[in-house]
Design an enzyme around this catalytic site. Structure first.
Site, PDB file in Angstrom:
ATOM      1  CG  ASP A 162      -6.615   2.686  -7.960  1.00  0.00           C
ATOM      2  OD1 ASP A 162      -7.021   1.971  -7.025  1.00  0.00           O
ATOM      3  OD2 ASP A 162      -5.944   3.706  -7.785  1.00  0.00           O
ATOM      4  CB  SER A 188      -0.921   0.002   1.223  1.00  0.00           C
ATOM      5  OG  SER A 188      -1.483   1.287   1.401  1.00  0.00           O
TER       6      SER A 188
HETATM    7  C1  S3P Z   1      -3.225   5.566  -3.707  1.00  0.00           C
HETATM    8  C2  S3P Z   1      -2.808   4.288  -3.468  1.00  0.00           C
HETATM    9  C3  S3P Z   1      -3.638   3.101  -3.732  1.00  0.00           C
HETATM   10  C4  S3P Z   1      -4.771   3.401  -4.693  1.00  0.00           C
HETATM   11  C5  S3P Z   1      -5.483   4.684  -4.348  1.00  0.00           C
HETATM   12  C6  S3P Z   1      -4.521   5.852  -4.341  1.00  0.00           C
HETATM   13  C7  S3P Z   1      -2.330   6.671  -3.329  1.00  0.00           C
HETATM   14  O1  S3P Z   1      -4.167   2.648  -2.519  1.00  0.00           O
HETATM   15  O2  S3P Z   1      -5.693   2.331  -4.701  1.00  0.00           O
HETATM   16  O3  S3P Z   1      -6.500   4.932  -5.304  1.00  0.00           O
HETATM   17  O4  S3P Z   1      -2.548   7.807  -3.793  1.00  0.00           O
HETATM   18  O5  S3P Z   1      -1.386   6.433  -2.579  1.00  0.00           O
HETATM   19  P1  S3P Z   1      -3.309   1.659  -1.577  1.00  0.00           P
HETATM   20  O6  S3P Z   1      -1.973   2.250  -1.491  1.00  0.00           O
HETATM   21  O7  S3P Z   1      -3.945   1.604  -0.241  1.00  0.00           O
HETATM   22  O8  S3P Z   1      -3.372   0.347  -2.300  1.00  0.00           O
END
Ligand code: S3P
Length: 432
Positions: free
Chosen positions: A319, A169
């Protein structure tokens, strides 16, 4: 608001479009320039609801941000220690990125704050940030349940940590990096799968003491240096471009060019997967601005075949996976997506949502705990489908509707404003 779409699979789509600024980079540009020293301009920022919530939260924390034009933000940085206690609960709306990044930022302030959001955000897992921030001596608790928003954050003196991310993440990684700016001692973050690296790139531009070691999948941040404000030119969001790439890539005779799209390699999993499926995609005019690569993407219609997608690439395409499901219904053979259980804890349960929507449109799709399996090609037919108030599901179903026979009605499409307010006008322009 419900939205009716008449399918026109046979009609090639042609044209040149731009998509709005990258959502992830916009959040980071607002937050980091607010705590940097100096003045900055952010061009082509995303003026969608999620980023507006980041902007409003930062203003409530004392940041000096002015919307100089529809495309330009001007920020006078307050420096690392210039934020002030907010008068009210900070409302992140639907934005997980705002909630998690600000948790990291607020953990090391010398005041208390509360972060809250909508019904969806209150159901999303926050233990993933509470745990590492607590290990840094942060004090963060869910008010009603232990690990869910609203989050009560009591600012503390933080300690750096050496932490291996248990979930892939970028939001968690960025929360720890933001906290690390305020900590005593260095912070090391280790990743098992590489996630989007916009925070690291921007911190490096701002002269933070940060190093990435791609071979070891490790990042090291040494705190103690003020950040230097920087002007940022935000590229088009590849996650928004993805809807039009998907709309053109399996449609005979189509040719679409999408200009100035971010092609940071931690975000291009969708392009790699489509190419493996046989798509005709070219990158033109590649350049690097604000430490983020970008290009014009040219898509021509082609016949695609099914593939397997797993852990190696999931974080890179997370996404866009609902869109992969849509395209797989039109591709020849079987597509299997696994190791994607993270989809269940996004703005909606995206596995359930896309399986339900596409099943209602006649797809041959099976739901698994960690993904889905699709056999194609199947002719999609219009039906009434639910977006579950999730912007990415609403737009993915709009793409499916364009390939379907007859009329599709998508429910609750106002959520599209979260990441792509101009989606429907652009869709109409290019499809009709
Ligand atoms: C994001 C990270 C992703 C993604 C989200 C935006 C970011 O989430 O799904 O739309 O801007 O860091 P995760 O890091 O929790 O997977």
């Amino acid at each position: 608001m419900d939205r009716a779409i008449e399918g026109n699979k046979k009609r090639p789509i042609r044209g040149s479009i731009t998509v709005p600024g990258d959502k992830s980079i916009t959040h980071r540009a607002i937050i980091l320039n607010s705590i940097a020293r100096g003045e900055s301009k952010i061009r082509y920022f995303l003026d969608g609801l999620d980023c507006r919530n980041t902007l409003l939260c930062m203003q409530a924390l004392g940041a000096n941000i002015e919307k100089a034009s529809p495309f330009l933000l001007k920020i006078k940085g307050k420096g690392l220690d210039g934020l002030k206690v907010p008068e009210n609960v900070l409302d992140v709306g639907n934005s997980g990125t705002t909630m998690r990044l600000l948790s990291g930022l607020l953990a090391g302030q010398n005041f208390c704050s509360v972060l809250d959001g909508d019904d969806s955000i209150r159901k999303r897992p926050m233990k993933r940030i509470i745990l590492p921030l607590s290990l840094m001596n942060g004090q963060i608790k869910g008010l009603y349940h232990t690990n869910f928003a609203p989050l009560n954050i009591i600012g503390k003196s933080l300690q750096g940590i050496d932490y291996t991310l248990p979930v892939a993440s970028a939001q968690v990684k960025s929360a720890i990096l933001l906290a690390g700016l305020y900590a005593k001692g260095e912070t090391v973050i280790r990743e098992k799968q590489t996630t989007r690296d916009h925070t690291e790139r921007m911190l490096a531009l701002m002269k933070a003491n940060i190093q990435s070691f791609p071979d070891d999948q490790k990042i090291r941040l040494i705190p103690g240096k003020e950040l230097k404000s920087i002007d940022i030119d935000i590229p088009g969001d590849i996650s928004s471009a993805a809807y039009f790439i998907a709309a053109g890539c399996v449609r005979e005779g189509s040719e679409i060019i999408i200009r100035n799209v971010g092609i940071n390699p931690t975000r291009t999993g969708f392009l790699e997967v489509l190419k493996e499926m046989g798509a005709n995609i070219q990158m033109l005019n590649q350049k690097d601005i604000s430490n983020e690569p970008r290009a014009d993407i040219l898509i021509k219609g082609a016949l695609l075949k099914g593939i397997q997608i797993d852990k190696k690439i999931i974080a890179n395409i997370i996404d866009e996976l609902p869109l992969v499901a849509v395209i797989a219904t039109l591709a020849q053979g079987r597509t299997i997506v696994k190791d994607a259980q993270e989809l269940r804890v996004k703005e909606s349960d995206r596995i359930k949502a896309i399986v339900e929507g596409l099943s209602r449109m006649g797809a041959n799709i099976i739901e698994n705990n960690d993904g889905f399996e699709i056999s194609g090609p199947t002719g999609l037919s219009g039906n009434s489908v639910n977006s579950f108030g999730d912007h990415r599901i609403a737009m993915s179903l709009a793409v499916a509707a364009s390939y379907a026979e007859g009329k599709t009605v998508i429910r609750e499409t106002e959520c599209i404003d979260i990441s792509y307010p101009d989606f429907m006008p652009t869709y109409q322009k290019i499809m009709e």
